[in-house]
Scaffold this motif. Structure first.
Motif, PDB file in Angstrom:
ATOM      1  N   UNK A  30     -31.921 -11.119 -30.598  1.00  0.00           N
ATOM      2  CA  UNK A  30     -31.129 -10.492 -31.658  1.00  0.00           C
ATOM      3  C   UNK A  30     -31.963  -9.519 -32.479  1.00  0.00           C
ATOM      4  N   UNK A  31     -33.284  -9.721 -32.478  1.00  0.00           N
ATOM      5  CA  UNK A  31     -34.152  -8.842 -33.261  1.00  0.00           C
ATOM      6  C   UNK A  31     -34.114  -7.410 -32.744  1.00  0.00           C
ATOM      7  N   UNK A  32     -33.579  -7.213 -31.535  1.00  0.00           N
ATOM      8  CA  UNK A  32     -33.441  -5.852 -31.006  1.00  0.00           C
ATOM      9  C   UNK A  32     -32.348  -5.076 -31.733  1.00  0.00           C
ATOM     10  N   UNK A  33     -31.611  -5.759 -32.584  1.00  0.00           N
ATOM     11  CA  UNK A  33     -30.579  -5.043 -33.327  1.00  0.00           C
ATOM     12  C   UNK A  33     -29.216  -5.693 -33.232  1.00  0.00           C
ATOM     13  N   UNK A  34     -29.151  -6.864 -32.623  1.00  0.00           N
ATOM     14  CA  UNK A  34     -27.866  -7.569 -32.545  1.00  0.00           C
ATOM     15  C   UNK A  34     -27.778  -8.613 -33.642  1.00  0.00           C
ATOM     16  N   UNK A  35     -26.686  -9.305 -33.612  1.00  0.00           N
ATOM     17  CA  UNK A  35     -26.553 -10.443 -34.502  1.00  0.00           C
ATOM     18  C   UNK A  35     -26.614 -11.701 -33.646  1.00  0.00           C
ATOM     19  N   UNK A  36     -26.896 -12.858 -34.245  1.00  0.00           N
ATOM     20  CA  UNK A  36     -26.789 -14.122 -33.512  1.00  0.00           C
ATOM     21  C   UNK A  36     -25.781 -15.015 -34.225  1.00  0.00           C
ATOM     22  N   UNK A  37     -25.039 -15.759 -33.398  1.00  0.00           N
ATOM     23  CA  UNK A  37     -23.973 -16.581 -33.950  1.00  0.00           C
ATOM     24  C   UNK A  37     -24.454 -18.027 -33.927  1.00  0.00           C
ATOM     25  N   UNK A  38     -24.564 -18.653 -35.105  1.00  0.00           N
ATOM     26  CA  UNK A  38     -25.068 -20.024 -35.164  1.00  0.00           C
ATOM     27  C   UNK A  38     -23.978 -20.978 -35.644  1.00  0.00           C
ATOM     28  N   UNK A  39     -23.582 -21.942 -34.812  1.00  0.00           N
ATOM     29  CA  UNK A  39     -22.588 -22.935 -35.250  1.00  0.00           C
ATOM     30  C   UNK A  39     -23.269 -23.965 -36.159  1.00  0.00           C
TER      31      UNK A  39
END
Ligand SMILES: Nc1ncnc2c1ncn2[C@@H]1O[C@H](COP(=O)(O)OP(=O)(O)OP(=O)(O)O)[C@@H](O)[C@H]1O
Ligand SMILES: [Mg+2]
Lengths: 392, 169
Positions: free
Chosen positions: A78-87
């Motif tokens: 995600x550090x490349x520019x995405x988001x991460x989804x954490x439940x």
């Protein structure tokens, strides 16, 4: 002010901004351990742990449903520019099921990041557009469904109408046709009575026979009219170009006796060639003109004006038949087109109340309209819209 | 129920499975780009690329029998994986600073034009494999077929800098 103090204040500002961020923000190391959590993230964790004590140090897997290995891997990607989804690890009322974090890499002179900043993103980036897309699709489906239903309804109504028309037509035809023969019989019997010689009857009886004859003849006119009318129900007229000037000339010639009898004047302006059926158009104008004469004003000689307006863009032409007669009160205007509807008593002015019903039927069959309005100069104006005949 | 083939359909419809899949992808990219914008679309496709990149990375590590590929092996892997899907990339140069790759046709064929988000597939597969093995990568695409250039030119930087998308190992 010294630049050192400036820098300190600047850093303080950044820290308090991080703290006050109305989001969940965390500083996380490569082992997924959380080093700093802002007020938002602290609150979230306390809420999640509820009565349990929040551990002094906590890592992402303590709070979120993710393994240590996956957490690190996801952060790296995600550090490349995405988001991460954490439940979240557990369901809590008032807490979202999942939180989306933007991830930033922090490097201290190394190429590989040693820390990550996680800041929650409001909402699911795809959620909104997909919800919108879904709503759009649902809307379109709903519209299509309604249209389909509407079309089915129309089809059904149309079928019902056709069936009803056919039924009405055969019923009306049967009634009027079957009424004719007993009528003729009675009429014959009355003639027989007459033939016996008026001497054979006293005056009173002779008068009764005369009244019966009159009633009978009215009835036969009515039945004749009904028969004409039933022929019009649901019929499709073959259309041809009809010069209205010729139609009117014929009608006026036919009505010569009535016109002179009432010392009426009929004026026709230039009239277009319309698409119609010549006999029907004659019936139409014959009825309108004879009404205008019949329902003339007792105090003034009848004046009838027939004129046309330029065709509009729809290829419809408006024809006005204006009279200076008794006029029709606004509340009765819609009703006069109904079957057998009359505003006058028969002994005042004779008629079956079928003329205008027939007129409207004819106009409808020609895909036109017929309405009535008040003549500002006194009397009525019948307004006809008909299709202009096309050259091709 | 057995259905007879539709007479004349072959004259109108020529797509086979391969073309169908490319078209599907192109349409998906189209929907994504128009719905969430290019940036977010790239994010999602990049995500997919990263996953594929990770899997491929494991495969190449197994092939080279190593825990981490070196620069040359990375370049070899990138060319090899593209060759397998008719991407036909060539290595223009290799150095400790960067690997430069060029091609003149795209695996998505003519479906790619105007679908820049599809390029993110290549970017993230390349970036993921390079960063996993070399610790860091920054993928820059000065020319792409999708943007209307005659060929693609992909620079996998191994040093930090401004241009391109960064990948961390
Ligand atoms: N030009 C008019 N001026 C005033 N009233 C009219 C005019 N035309 C029609 N009406 C009113 O509308 C009623 C219905 O007209 P319609 O032509 O249908 O029947 P009618 O003339 O009475 O009978 P029929 O035409 O069947 O011999 C008439 O009885 C009359 O009251
Ligand atoms: Mg009449």
């Amino acid at each position: 002010m010294s630049s050192l103090a400036d820098a300190a204040r600047h850093r303080d500002n950044e820290v308090s901004a991080f703290q006050a961020l109305p989001k969940h923000a965390m500083l996380v190391d490569r082992a997924a351990r959380v080093h700093v959590a802002n007020a938002g993230a602290e609150k979230l964790v306390r809420h999640l742990f509820q009565d349990e004590a929040v551990p002094e140090r906590w890592a992402l897997p303590d709070v979120f449903e993710i393994s240590l290995e996956d957490a690190v891997r996801e952060m790296l990607i995600a550090a490349s520019g995405d988001a991460m989804l954490l439940p979240l690890r557990a369901k809590r009322p008032g807490l979202p099921r999942r939180i989306r974090f933007r991830v930033g890499a922090i490097r201290n002179g190394t190429r590989a990041p040693n820390r990550f900043v996680l800041v929650s993103e409001s909402g699911d980036a795809l959620g909104k557009p997909f919800r919108e897309l879904n709503a759009e699709l649902e809307g379109a489906n709903e519209r299509a469904r309604r249209e389909r239903q509407h079309r089915l309804c129309l089809e059904k109504a149309n079928n019902d109408l056709n069936a009803a028309n056919a039924e009405l037509k055969s019923f009306a035809y049967a009634v009027s046709h079957d009424l004719k023969s007993p009528l003729q019989t009675v009429s014959m019997l009355l003639s027989e009575l007459d033939a016996c010689g008026s001497r054979a009857l006293d005056r009173e009886k002779a008068e009764l026979v005369g009244m019966s004859r009159e009633t009978l003849s009215r009835m036969s006119v009515l039945i004749e009219d009904l028969l004409h009318y039933t022929e019009l129900i649901g019929s499709v007229m073959p259309c041809e170009p009809c010069p209205l000037e010729e139609v009117l000339a014929d009608v006026i010639a036919d009505l010569r006796a009535e016109i002179t009898g009432a010392s009426a004047t009929v004026r026709t302006g230039p009239l277009p060639v319309v698409s119609g059926e010549p006999v029907m158009l004659r019936v139409l104008f014959q009825n309108l003109l004879s009404n205008a004469i019949k329902f003339r004003h007792p105090d003034r000689p009848a004046k009838i004006d027939i004129g046309a307006e330029e065709a509009d863009s729809d290829e419809m032409v408006t024809i006005r038949v204006a009279d200076n007669g008794v006029g029709i009160a606004p509340e009765y205007r819609a009703r006069i087109f109904d079957l057998f509807s009359r505003l006058h008593r028969h002994d005042e002015i004779p008629g079956s109340g079928l003329g205008l019903t027939m007129c409207r039927r004819i106009v409808q069959n020609l895909n036109g309209t017929l309405d009535v309005d008040e003549n500002p100069d006194g009397g009525s104006i019948f307004i006809l819209k008909l299709n202009v005949a096309r050259d091709d | 129920m057995e259905m007879a083939p539709i007479a004349g359909a072959d004259k109108v419809i020529s797509r086979n499975r391969d073309e169908f899949l490319r078209e599907l992808l192109s349409e998906l990219a189209n929907v994504l780009e128009s719905r969430v914008g290019l940036e977010a679309a790239e994010g999602f496709i990049g995500r997919v690329g990263s996953r594929i990149g990770e899997t491929m990375n494991e495969e190449y590590r197994a092939i080279f029998e190593t825990d981490a590929l070196d620069v040359t092996q990375v370049a070899q892997a990138l060319v090899d994986l593209k060759e397998r899907i008719e991407g036909a990339f060539k290595v223009e140069s290799i150095s400790p600073e960067k690997i430069v790759l060029v091609n003149s046709s795209c695996p998505f064929a003519d479906q790619v034009e105007g679908r820049e988000s599809l390029c993110m597939m290549t970017t993230s597969v390349f970036g993921r494999i390079a960063a996993s093995n070399l610790g860091y990568a920054r993928v820059e695409k000065p020319q792409t077929i999708a943007r209307g250039d005659l060929g693609c030119r992909v620079i996998v930087h191994l040093t930090e800098g401004e241009a391109g998308r960064e990948f961390f190992g």
